[in-house]
Design a protein around this motif. Structure first.
Motif, PDB file in Angstrom:
ATOM      1  N   LEU A 198     -10.620 -26.187  -2.652  1.00 20.06           N
ATOM      2  CA  LEU A 198      -9.595 -26.195  -3.685  1.00 20.06           C
ATOM      3  C   LEU A 198     -10.172 -26.688  -5.017  1.00 20.06           C
ATOM      4  CD1 LEU A 198      -6.631 -25.824  -4.450  1.00 20.06           C
ATOM      5  CD2 LEU A 198      -6.212 -28.174  -3.685  1.00 20.06           C
ATOM      6  N   GLN A 199     -10.993 -27.727  -4.952  1.00 19.05           N
ATOM      7  CA  GLN A 199     -11.606 -28.224  -6.176  1.00 19.05           C
ATOM      8  C   GLN A 199     -12.550 -27.197  -6.791  1.00 19.05           C
ATOM      9  OE1 GLN A 199     -13.744 -31.845  -5.635  1.00 19.05           O
ATOM     10  NE2 GLN A 199     -14.172 -32.133  -7.836  1.00 19.05           N
ATOM     11  N   MET A 200     -13.309 -26.508  -5.920  1.00 23.66           N
ATOM     12  CA  MET A 200     -14.229 -25.493  -6.424  1.00 23.66           C
ATOM     13  C   MET A 200     -13.471 -24.332  -7.046  1.00 23.66           C
ATOM     14  SD  MET A 200     -17.138 -26.767  -6.092  1.00 23.66           S
ATOM     15  CE  MET A 200     -17.977 -25.305  -6.662  1.00 23.66           C
ATOM     16  N   SER A 201     -12.324 -23.959  -6.437  1.00 23.93           N
ATOM     17  CA  SER A 201     -11.541 -22.867  -7.002  1.00 23.93           C
ATOM     18  C   SER A 201     -10.990 -23.257  -8.375  1.00 23.93           C
ATOM     19  CB  SER A 201     -10.395 -22.488  -6.063  1.00 23.93           C
ATOM     20  OG  SER A 201      -9.472 -23.552  -5.935  1.00 23.93           O
ATOM     21  N   ARG A 202     -10.579 -24.497  -8.517  1.00 22.55           N
ATOM     22  CA  ARG A 202     -10.105 -24.954  -9.818  1.00 22.55           C
ATOM     23  C   ARG A 202     -11.230 -24.937 -10.853  1.00 22.55           C
ATOM     24  NH1 ARG A 202      -6.462 -30.223  -7.966  1.00 22.55           N
ATOM     25  NH2 ARG A 202      -4.750 -29.004  -6.986  1.00 22.55           N
ATOM     26  N   VAL A 223     -13.821 -22.423 -15.419  1.00 21.53           N
ATOM     27  CA  VAL A 223     -14.988 -21.751 -16.014  1.00 21.53           C
ATOM     28  C   VAL A 223     -14.603 -20.374 -16.545  1.00 21.53           C
ATOM     29  CG1 VAL A 223     -17.232 -20.740 -15.496  1.00 21.53           C
ATOM     30  CG2 VAL A 223     -16.683 -23.029 -14.676  1.00 21.53           C
ATOM     31  N   LYS A 224     -13.791 -19.641 -15.753  1.00 21.54           N
ATOM     32  CA  LYS A 224     -13.364 -18.310 -16.211  1.00 21.54           C
ATOM     33  C   LYS A 224     -12.521 -18.408 -17.485  1.00 21.54           C
ATOM     34  CE  LYS A 224     -13.401 -16.034 -11.696  1.00 21.54           C
ATOM     35  NZ  LYS A 224     -12.585 -15.368 -10.645  1.00 21.54           N
ATOM     36  N   GLU A 225     -11.626 -19.400 -17.490  1.00 20.34           N
ATOM     37  CA  GLU A 225     -10.805 -19.554 -18.695  1.00 20.34           C
ATOM     38  C   GLU A 225     -11.658 -19.884 -19.910  1.00 20.34           C
ATOM     39  OE1 GLU A 225      -7.951 -22.500 -17.758  1.00 20.34           O
ATOM     40  OE2 GLU A 225      -6.768 -21.218 -16.413  1.00 20.34           O
ATOM     41  N   TRP A 250     -12.979 -14.427 -26.518  1.00 17.49           N
ATOM     42  CA  TRP A 250     -12.006 -14.144 -27.572  1.00 17.49           C
ATOM     43  C   TRP A 250     -12.386 -14.817 -28.880  1.00 17.49           C
ATOM     44  CZ3 TRP A 250      -8.992 -10.257 -27.405  1.00 17.49           C
ATOM     45  CH2 TRP A 250      -8.469  -9.785 -26.194  1.00 17.49           C
ATOM     46  N   MET A 251     -12.984 -16.014 -28.775  1.00 17.08           N
ATOM     47  CA  MET A 251     -13.449 -16.671 -29.995  1.00 17.08           C
ATOM     48  C   MET A 251     -14.557 -15.873 -30.666  1.00 17.08           C
ATOM     49  SD  MET A 251     -11.711 -19.356 -30.724  1.00 17.08           S
ATOM     50  CE  MET A 251     -12.823 -20.195 -31.832  1.00 17.08           C
TER      51      MET A 251
END
Length: 444
Positions: free
Chosen positions: A185-189, A194-196, A203-204
């Motif tokens: 769960l921590q790795m998925s977060r 990272v993706k965000e 976008w920047m």
């Protein structure tokens, strides 16, 4: 020979290390086996001489040997060795070495899951560590450390896991049985963060590129506008100067109204008087004068004697002689008179204005017209101007010379006078004179 000796020495050291690890702690030997199997899977897919050398040495060394030493000995692949070091962290903790086999097996499975989730975006780790390869590695770990109850920490795969080993979803951290693995769960977060961040950075970058393009286009437009405005201002100023010069030249230019020159006879008055005398006499006045002179020079015939009976007193007034009739051959026709006029330069389309004609040469004159009485609608003309005005005519030759003249040679700034080589011809048209044949001149 030296390389073979080194490889033998490395293999011996690795074998000795493996034996020491197995003798020391089964848990540590299982971690070394995990690291070695992952290294074998990674280096097998790398087509490079030193990578294949490491792969061959890993195959030769036994279970539990340390792959880090082989990688450091061969060299050039320290980055892979640094990543594989993450799998060896467990064996350096005293708590892991003291765990029972089942718990140590579960910890090793979690360690492999974390390693795959962390590096699955990289091709050198996602391609070799397929679900089948991970199951093979875990099977060897199970042989060294018998597992206990099924643990939710199973190898992260892109396909459903087998029934014996429930799979854990890397995105949600849920296993097939519904249990939540804290590490997954921590790795998925972390992956989502990272993706965000990557999307935000993308976008920047796009926004910065668009802003840069807009700013660059604005700068180019501003520079072009400034350059064009400077050119327009220069042309406007030049036009204003030329307009002022033209206005000053027109004010200083004398009028073109014909004025009879001083101390010149009035030919028009004399011509009118001549026509009046001719009308009264009915013939040429000069011929009548000649006849009178001839009759006056002839001697008078003697008068007949008067009869004496009747004397007559002579009158004091002498009678005028009777006019002598003249034969047709004695009457001469009036002479033909040619007219000479002077004109300023014509219009650009070659038309001389009759309102500007002058009977004598003046400062504004540039062309001399000869009009015959036989052909009053046809005239010949030549270039003729005062020497002091030639410089001005040469300066504006495009407007004052070329509409009525052709030149034998090209003009240069050294030329100071104009020589007429052949007369031109013009015809009367709408109160003016239209150039039919241009005069021929030469610049000298």
């Amino acid at each position: 020979m030296i390389q073979k000796t080194i490889l033998t020495l490395v293999g011996t050291i690795g074998l000795g290390t493996s034996l020491l690890a197995q003798t020391a702690t089964p848990n540590a030997a299982a971690v070394d086996t995990l690291t070695k199997e992952v290294a074998i899977a990674v280096f097998e897919k790398i087509d490079q001489p030193k990578a294949q050398d490491i792969y061959n040495q890993l195959l030769e060394c036994g279970d539990g040997c340390d792959p880090q030493m082989i990688i450091r000995t061969v060299g050039s692949w320290d980055q892979v060795g640094a990543k594989l070091e993450e799998l060896s962290v467990l064996k350096n903790t005293q708590r892991f070495q003291a765990l029972p086999p089942a718990e140590a097996n579960a910890a090793i499975r979690k360690q492999l899951l974390q390693f795959y989730i962390k590096h699955k975006a990289e091709k050198p780790y996602s391609v070799p560590l397929t679900p089948a390869v991970q199951l093979q590695i875990l099977a060897k770990i199970d042989g060294l450390l018998p597992p206990g109850q099924p643990d939710p920490a199973q190898p992260a795969t892109d396909q459903p896991a087998t029934a014996e080993q429930p799979a854990v979803d890397a995105e949600t951290g849920l296993s097939d049985e519904g249990n939540i693995d804290p590490v997954a769960l921590q790795m998925s977060r972390l992956e989502r963060a990272v993706k965000e961040e990557q999307e935000k950075s993308m976008w920047m970058i796009i926004a910065s590129g668009l802003v840069g393009l807009i700013v660059g286009a604005g700068a180019v437009y501003w520079l072009g506008y400034r350059s064009l405005k400077s050119d327009v201002d220069g042309l406007t100023a030049q036009n204003s100067r030329l307009a002022a010069q033209l206005d000053q030249a027109q004010r200083s230019k004398p009028t073109n109204t014909p004025r009879p020159p001083q101390n010149q006879p009035d030919y028009k008055t004399k011509a009118e008087a001549y026509d009046t005398i001719r009308a009264e006499l009915g013939t040429d006045p000069l011929a009548a004068i000649r006849q009178l002179k001839q009759s006056a020079s002839q001697p008078a015939s003697p008068a007949a004697p008067a009869p004496p009976a009747n004397p007559v007193v002579e009158a004091s007034v002498r009678p005028e002689p009777a006019p002598v009739p003249m034969s047709q051959s004695q009457v001469t026709p009036p002479p033909v008179r040619n007219e000479v006029l002077y004109f300023p330069p014509p219009s650009p389309n070659g038309l001389f204005d009759s309102g500007q004609q002058m009977p004598a040469l003046s400062p504004e004159s540039a062309y001399r017209f000869s009009i015959s009485a036989d052909k009053p609608d046809v005239a010949t003309f030549s270039f003729e101007a005062e020497p002091g005005r030639v410089t001005r005519l040469l300066t504006y030759r495009n407007y004052m010379i070329e509409p009525a003249c052709d030149s034998e040679n090209s003009y240069s700034s050294q030329h100071t006078r104009i020589v007429n080589r052949r007369d031109g011809e013009a015809v009367r048209e709408n109160g003016g004179w239209r150039v039919v044949t241009k005069a021929l001149i030469r610049y000298e």
